[in-house]
Design a protein around this motif. Structure first.
Motif, PDB file in Angstrom:
ATOM      1  N   SER A 129       0.833  -1.205   0.000  1.00  0.00           N
ATOM      2  CA  SER A 129       0.000   0.000   0.000  1.00  0.00           C
ATOM      3  C   SER A 129       0.865   1.250   0.000  1.00  0.00           C
ATOM      4  CB  SER A 129      -0.929   0.016   1.223  1.00  0.00           C
ATOM      5  OG  SER A 129      -1.890  -1.018   1.133  1.00  0.00           O
ATOM      6  N   VAL A 130       0.234   2.375  -0.312  1.00  0.00           N
ATOM      7  CA  VAL A 130       0.878   3.686  -0.301  1.00  0.00           C
ATOM      8  C   VAL A 130       0.116   4.554   0.684  1.00  0.00           C
ATOM      9  CG1 VAL A 130       1.510   5.705  -1.664  1.00  0.00           C
ATOM     10  CG2 VAL A 130       1.611   3.422  -2.698  1.00  0.00           C
ATOM     11  N   VAL A 131       0.813   5.004   1.718  1.00  0.00           N
ATOM     12  CA  VAL A 131       0.220   5.809   2.783  1.00  0.00           C
ATOM     13  C   VAL A 131       0.828   7.203   2.708  1.00  0.00           C
ATOM     14  CG1 VAL A 131      -0.094   6.034   5.270  1.00  0.00           C
ATOM     15  CG2 VAL A 131      -0.155   3.766   4.213  1.00  0.00           C
ATOM     16  N   ASN A 145      -3.279  -3.277  -0.325  1.00  0.00           N
ATOM     17  CA  ASN A 145      -3.440  -2.913  -1.732  1.00  0.00           C
ATOM     18  C   ASN A 145      -4.280  -1.651  -1.878  1.00  0.00           C
ATOM     19  OD1 ASN A 145      -3.231  -3.100  -4.560  1.00  0.00           O
ATOM     20  ND2 ASN A 145      -5.167  -4.232  -4.691  1.00  0.00           N
ATOM     21  N   SER A 146      -3.915  -0.631  -1.113  1.00  0.00           N
ATOM     22  CA  SER A 146      -4.707   0.600  -1.100  1.00  0.00           C
ATOM     23  C   SER A 146      -3.802   1.817  -1.076  1.00  0.00           C
ATOM     24  CB  SER A 146      -5.639   0.626   0.120  1.00  0.00           C
ATOM     25  OG  SER A 146      -6.627  -0.375   0.007  1.00  0.00           O
ATOM     26  N   VAL A 147      -4.397   2.956  -1.386  1.00  0.00           N
ATOM     27  CA  VAL A 147      -3.742   4.257  -1.255  1.00  0.00           C
ATOM     28  C   VAL A 147      -4.515   5.075  -0.231  1.00  0.00           C
ATOM     29  CG1 VAL A 147      -3.105   6.411  -2.405  1.00  0.00           C
ATOM     30  CG2 VAL A 147      -2.880   4.228  -3.618  1.00  0.00           C
ATOM     31  N   LEU A 148      -3.802   5.571   0.772  1.00  0.00           N
ATOM     32  CA  LEU A 148      -4.364   6.569   1.668  1.00  0.00           C
ATOM     33  C   LEU A 148      -3.754   7.906   1.259  1.00  0.00           C
ATOM     34  CD1 LEU A 148      -4.073   4.840   5.185  1.00  0.00           C
ATOM     35  CD2 LEU A 148      -5.863   4.579   3.452  1.00  0.00           C
ATOM     36  N   PHE A 153      -7.260   9.729   8.045  1.00  0.00           N
ATOM     37  CA  PHE A 153      -7.265   9.306   9.447  1.00  0.00           C
ATOM     38  C   PHE A 153      -8.071   8.019   9.551  1.00  0.00           C
ATOM     39  CE2 PHE A 153      -8.170   9.298  13.930  1.00  0.00           C
ATOM     40  CZ  PHE A 153      -7.180  10.063  14.542  1.00  0.00           C
ATOM     41  N   VAL A 154      -7.375   6.898   9.821  1.00  0.00           N
ATOM     42  CA  VAL A 154      -8.018   5.582   9.926  1.00  0.00           C
ATOM     43  C   VAL A 154      -8.100   5.218  11.403  1.00  0.00           C
ATOM     44  CG1 VAL A 154      -7.872   3.137   9.324  1.00  0.00           C
ATOM     45  CG2 VAL A 154      -7.071   4.874   7.697  1.00  0.00           C
ATOM     46  N   LEU A 155      -9.307   5.005  11.886  1.00  0.00           N
ATOM     47  CA  LEU A 155      -9.479   4.667  13.294  1.00  0.00           C
ATOM     48  C   LEU A 155      -9.282   3.169  13.540  1.00  0.00           C
ATOM     49  CD1 LEU A 155     -12.291   7.165  14.226  1.00  0.00           C
ATOM     50  CD2 LEU A 155     -10.156   6.856  15.482  1.00  0.00           C
ATOM     51  N   HIS A 156      -9.403   2.772  14.799  1.00  0.00           N
ATOM     52  CA  HIS A 156      -8.938   1.473  15.270  1.00  0.00           C
ATOM     53  C   HIS A 156      -9.783   0.321  14.724  1.00  0.00           C
ATOM     54  CE1 HIS A 156      -6.863   4.272  17.764  1.00  0.00           C
ATOM     55  NE2 HIS A 156      -7.962   4.639  18.371  1.00  0.00           N
ATOM     56  N   ASN A 162      -8.053  -2.618  -1.278  1.00  0.00           N
ATOM     57  CA  ASN A 162      -8.290  -2.485  -2.724  1.00  0.00           C
ATOM     58  C   ASN A 162      -8.988  -1.186  -3.112  1.00  0.00           C
ATOM     59  OD1 ASN A 162      -7.250  -5.133  -2.950  1.00  0.00           O
ATOM     60  ND2 ASN A 162      -9.281  -6.015  -2.706  1.00  0.00           N
ATOM     61  N   VAL A 163      -8.684  -0.087  -2.385  1.00  0.00           N
ATOM     62  CA  VAL A 163      -9.344   1.188  -2.680  1.00  0.00           C
ATOM     63  C   VAL A 163      -8.330   2.331  -2.577  1.00  0.00           C
ATOM     64  CG1 VAL A 163     -11.605   0.413  -1.858  1.00  0.00           C
ATOM     65  CG2 VAL A 163     -10.039   1.577  -0.275  1.00  0.00           C
ATOM     66  N   ARG A 164      -8.773   3.498  -3.003  1.00  0.00           N
ATOM     67  CA  ARG A 164      -8.035   4.743  -2.817  1.00  0.00           C
ATOM     68  C   ARG A 164      -8.894   5.660  -1.945  1.00  0.00           C
ATOM     69  NH1 ARG A 164      -3.934   6.860  -6.040  1.00  0.00           N
ATOM     70  NH2 ARG A 164      -3.417   9.021  -5.504  1.00  0.00           N
ATOM     71  N   VAL A 165      -8.399   5.974  -0.758  1.00  0.00           N
ATOM     72  CA  VAL A 165      -9.150   6.827   0.166  1.00  0.00           C
ATOM     73  C   VAL A 165      -8.755   8.277  -0.099  1.00  0.00           C
ATOM     74  CG1 VAL A 165      -9.636   7.385   2.569  1.00  0.00           C
ATOM     75  CG2 VAL A 165      -9.263   4.998   1.887  1.00  0.00           C
ATOM     76  N   PRO A 166      -9.720   9.133  -0.444  1.00  0.00           N
ATOM     77  CA  PRO A 166      -9.384  10.519  -0.784  1.00  0.00           C
ATOM     78  C   PRO A 166      -8.796  11.292   0.401  1.00  0.00           C
ATOM     79  CG  PRO A 166     -11.568   9.938  -1.585  1.00  0.00           C
ATOM     80  CD  PRO A 166     -11.146   8.839  -0.680  1.00  0.00           C
ATOM     81  N   ARG A 167      -8.172  12.371   0.077  1.00  0.00           N
ATOM     82  CA  ARG A 167      -7.463  13.223   1.030  1.00  0.00           C
ATOM     83  C   ARG A 167      -8.375  13.638   2.200  1.00  0.00           C
ATOM     84  NH1 ARG A 167      -3.041  17.017   0.064  1.00  0.00           N
ATOM     85  NH2 ARG A 167      -3.046  18.602   1.709  1.00  0.00           N
TER      86      ARG A 167
END
Length: 379
Positions: A129-131, A145-148, A153-156, A162-167
């Motif tokens: 992944s790319v953080v 396999n995701s992009v943050l 901000f990912v909680l517990h 398999n996704v891209r989480v927007p800014r």
């Protein structure tokens, strides 16, 4: 990293921010010596715990902090990169695997990357992944396999796959995000989340400096097994742990700072009890703590646990936290910012956060107890 063959000898050289040179040479006895020119504890202005497992093409920026018993692995043909002023806490899995999907945008064509000023909390997994910069990934979360993008901000206990989480989006506690539509619909994080991130970065910048100083003053023994915490602005006169009679520490266990562990307690392999930020951490008599368990607390808070604690593996106990006697906790759970009564059982995979549990409560496997109403419904 680059591999250069010269005269039958192999030198593996870091590219700018690598973790240190490795030399290999064959002897007359047919043995092969594999050693580092410099032990990679203090590297490029960053601190990497000697209890961290490191394999492959690994790069790290300046002023970062990597806590004990974290695994950083780049399989052949891949890379793993950590930016500057970032922190990876205890018992994290940070992995680049070959032969699996990997998003573009990292430090190589097949790389797991964390950017600058990122915080990865205890027991999280980052895989292929790319953080981005100024991100946060919470306890026992998984990013695969995701992009943050920057600011996420990912909680517990969340799963992002398999996704891209927007800014600047917020992934809620325990959420499972596996479609792009789910990722796009996530809310923006609040300013309180950003302020928390800044506080975490400030603490861990002092850890990078403080643990480096501790290592240079006391060497390997100062950052291994049971030892005092580093000097920091909130802890200028650190105390060593107090271990009761009959306490047993397994291999690679780490006990730091004002930890008071009761008699006849057992601490398993790769378990971390760190009173270097919040303190004290008090655990009563006859505790049976299994492998890869983390105890830690936010600055200005503590952990206080009674007698007879019984844990399984891979659990996060994080302060502020109070727990009574004879509490049993199953594998892969999080107990944080809560008050737990006596004779409580917390099942496998449970998240218990921001609640009070009465005496005798029984939390089912995989339960999400995140509001007091959820806790009250257990009675």
């Amino acid at each position: 990293m680059r591999n250069l063959r010269r005269g039958g000898r192999l030198a593996v050289l870091g590219l700018g921010i690598g973790v240190g040179a490795v030399a290999l040479a064959g002897g007359a006895e047919g043995l092969l010596s594999r050693f580092r020119a410099e032990v990679p504890v203090v590297t490029n202005g960053s601190f990497i715990s000697p209890l961290t497992e490191v394999f492959g093409d690994i790069s790290i920026g300046r002023g970062s902090f990597v806590a004990g018993n974290t695994v950083i692995t780049a399989q052949p043909g891949t890379r793993a990169c950590i930016g500057s002023e970032s922190n990876l806490q205890d018992n994290i899995t940070f992995l680049a695997r070959r032969g699996e999907p990997t998003p573009a945008g990292g430090c190589g064509p097949r790389a797991t990357s964390v950017g600058h000023q990122a915080s990865i909390a205890h027991q999280a997994t980052i895989r292929n992944s790319v953080v981005g910069d100024f991100t946060f990934v919470g306890f026992l979360s998984r990013v695969e396999n995701s992009v943050l993008e920057d600011g996420v901000f990912v909680l517990h206990g969340a799963i992002v796959r398999n996704v891209r989480v927007p800014r600047d989006r917020l992934v809620p506690t325990g959420a499972v995000i596996t479609t792009q539509a789910q990722a796009n619909a996530l809310p923006l994080k609040a300013e309180a989340n950003a302020e928390f991130q800044r506080d975490v970065l400030e603490v861990n910048a002092e850890f990078a400096e403080g643990y480096t100083r501790l290592y240079r003053e006391r060497g390997f023994d100062g950052v291994n097994r049971a030892s005092a915490a580093p000097r920091t602005s909130w802890n200028p006169d650190p105390m060593p742990p107090t271990l009761g009679r009959g306490v047993e520490l397994a291999e690679f266990a780490r006990v730091v700072g004002d930890v008071r562990l009761g008699e006849n307690s057992v601490v398993g392999r790769r378990t971390s009890i760190r009173a270097d930020e919040g303190a004290p951490i008090i655990i009563g008599r006859n505790a049976e703590i299994e492998d890869r368990v983390t105890f830690h607390a936010l600055k200005g808070t503590s952990i206080r646990i009674g007698d007879g604690l019984d844990t399984d593996d891979n659990i996060v106990f994080h302060g502020p936290l109070e727990m009574g006697n004879n509490v049993t906790v199953g594998d892969d759970s999080v107990v944080f910012r809560s008050k737990i009564g006596n004779n409580v059982t917390i099942g496998t995979g449970a998240l218990v956060i921001d609640v009070t549990l009465p005496d005798g409560a029984n939390v089912p496997d995989n339960a999400r107890i995140l509001r007091q109403a959820d806790a009250d419904a257990l009675q």
